[in-house]
Motif scaffolding. Structure first.
Motif, PDB file in Angstrom:
ATOM      1  N   MET A  76       0.849  -1.261  -0.099  1.00  0.00           N
ATOM      2  CA  MET A  76      -0.014  -0.018   0.208  1.00  0.00           C
ATOM      3  C   MET A  76       1.035   1.186   0.130  1.00  0.00           C
ATOM      4  SD  MET A  76      -3.083  -0.736  -0.280  1.00  0.00           S
ATOM      5  CE  MET A  76      -4.051   0.798   0.086  1.00  0.00           C
ATOM      6  N   ARG A  91       0.609   5.727  -1.102  1.00  0.00           N
ATOM      7  CA  ARG A  91       0.586   6.783  -0.107  1.00  0.00           C
ATOM      8  C   ARG A  91       1.681   8.105  -0.523  1.00  0.00           C
ATOM      9  NH1 ARG A  91       2.310   4.513   5.666  1.00  0.00           N
ATOM     10  NH2 ARG A  91       2.061   6.565   6.116  1.00  0.00           N
ATOM     11  N   ALA A 134      -6.109   9.867  -4.657  1.00  0.00           N
ATOM     12  CA  ALA A 134      -5.922   9.780  -3.136  1.00  0.00           C
ATOM     13  C   ALA A 134      -6.170  11.000  -2.463  1.00  0.00           C
ATOM     14  CB  ALA A 134      -4.872   8.873  -2.738  1.00  0.00           C
ATOM     15  N   THR A 156      -5.439   7.332   2.683  1.00  0.00           N
ATOM     16  CA  THR A 156      -6.328   6.378   3.198  1.00  0.00           C
ATOM     17  C   THR A 156      -7.844   6.420   2.545  1.00  0.00           C
ATOM     18  OG1 THR A 156      -6.849   8.381   4.723  1.00  0.00           O
ATOM     19  CG2 THR A 156      -5.230   6.764   5.426  1.00  0.00           C
ATOM     20  N   TYR A 157      -7.760   7.560   1.588  1.00  0.00           N
ATOM     21  CA  TYR A 157      -9.243   7.535   0.964  1.00  0.00           C
ATOM     22  C   TYR A 157      -9.191   7.630  -0.400  1.00  0.00           C
ATOM     23  CZ  TYR A 157     -14.099   8.859   1.703  1.00  0.00           C
ATOM     24  OH  TYR A 157     -15.411   8.946   1.722  1.00  0.00           O
ATOM     25  N   THR A 167     -12.378   0.864  -0.755  1.00  0.00           N
ATOM     26  CA  THR A 167     -11.845   1.245   0.408  1.00  0.00           C
ATOM     27  C   THR A 167     -10.567   0.883   0.438  1.00  0.00           C
ATOM     28  OG1 THR A 167     -12.564  -0.912   1.443  1.00  0.00           O
ATOM     29  CG2 THR A 167     -14.268   0.593   1.344  1.00  0.00           C
ATOM     30  N   ARG A 168      -9.794   1.351   1.581  1.00  0.00           N
ATOM     31  CA  ARG A 168      -8.342   1.330   1.744  1.00  0.00           C
ATOM     32  C   ARG A 168      -8.315  -0.524   1.801  1.00  0.00           C
ATOM     33  NH1 ARG A 168      -4.034   0.443   5.187  1.00  0.00           N
ATOM     34  NH2 ARG A 168      -2.399   1.330   4.670  1.00  0.00           N
ATOM     35  N   ASP A 169      -9.229  -1.050   2.907  1.00  0.00           N
ATOM     36  CA  ASP A 169      -9.075  -2.474   3.159  1.00  0.00           C
ATOM     37  C   ASP A 169      -9.366  -3.161   1.917  1.00  0.00           C
ATOM     38  OD1 ASP A 169      -8.080  -2.052   5.825  1.00  0.00           O
ATOM     39  OD2 ASP A 169     -10.354  -2.546   6.457  1.00  0.00           O
ATOM     40  N   LYS A 225      -6.285  -3.002  -0.238  1.00  0.00           N
ATOM     41  CA  LYS A 225      -4.957  -3.713   0.090  1.00  0.00           C
ATOM     42  C   LYS A 225      -5.171  -4.985  -0.006  1.00  0.00           C
ATOM     43  CE  LYS A 225      -2.890  -4.661   4.464  1.00  0.00           C
ATOM     44  NZ  LYS A 225      -2.941  -4.388   6.180  1.00  0.00           N
TER      45      LYS A 225
END
Length: 240
Positions: A151, A155, A192, A197-198, A217-219, A222
């Protein structure tokens, strides 16, 4: 190597640390060929030993349509895969150019890059004694697979590194344009927020404002990364 072979070398070509004459010659030769308009040379601005995110390329060429990142190898170990991915991520094609007497390093580079590097491909080679400078085939998104492995690719602060002032990510749709990706077989541009995170993802020909924030979603993203279903297709958005 005799000192007179690198006569007239300006300080802008030298690295901050210790540097062998063999390594310095590559930059000197590249600079001379540009001034003399002798192959290989490219139109554009040559920047030697300037920062790009957390890296300091031997030379960056900001040209019309194509930006180039050039690395000369003459004995020191190199993070071939990490630098290659960094260059592509920031919008450069990268040339790896090896001193003719360092076949072992050329083989190591090929072994490191080959799982994701498509043939036909030739590294560059240079020889100060024979005044040889060949830049070889650049690594690009057309000949290099770029799987997303964590991830960190989403970032912005990690992409820019601690030298954040040496690189930029363009803004788009109320966020930062992280570039084009293939996600589960579909081409999408990922935008992003600052912390990464979004997200919102934009399909080709889709208007940015039509893509909702919060999907994936981030999850969810991922899980796709961990399943090996995400790869980068292009660089982060330009801020210019």
């Amino acid at each position: 190597m005799r000192d007179f072979e690198i006569w007239g070398c300006p300080d802008r070509l030298r690295s901050a640390g210790s540097e062998s004459p063999e390594h310095l010659w590559g930059k000197v030769a590249l600079d001379r060929r540009k001034r003399e308009k002798r192959e290989p040379w490219f139109p554009g601005e040559y920047r030697f030993e300037r920062t790009a995110a957390d890296r300091v390329p031997d030379c960056m060429i900001h040209g019309q349509g194509v930006n180039r990142w050039i690395e000369f190898v003459a004995g020191s170990e190199q993070p071939y895969r990490e630098k290659t991915r960094e260059a592509l991520r920031l919008g450069f094609v990268i040339h790896w150019v090896f001193h003719r007497n360092h076949d072992d390093q050329r083989r190591a580079a090929r072994q490191t890059l080959e799982p994701e590097l498509a043939d036909p491909f030739e590294f560059g080679v240079y020889d100060p004694w024979e005044d040889v400078l060949e830049l070889g085939t650049p690594v690009t998104y057309k000949n290099y697979e770029f799987p997303v492995e964590s991830m960190a690719e989403f970032r912005p602060k990690l992409i820019l590194g601690y030298r954040a002032g040496a690189a930029r990510i363009g803004r788009l749709g109320g966020g930062l344009d992280l570039g084009m990706f293939e996600i589960s077989g579909c081409q999408r541009r990922v935008i992003a927020n600052g912390p990464g995170t979004y997200f919102r993802v934009v399909a080709p020909n889709q208007r940015v404002e039509e893509a909702p924030w919060g999907w994936p979603t981030r999850d969810g993203l991922k899980r796709l990364v961990e399943a090996g279903r995400v790869r980068r297709l292009g660089p982060v958005g330009s801020s210019t």
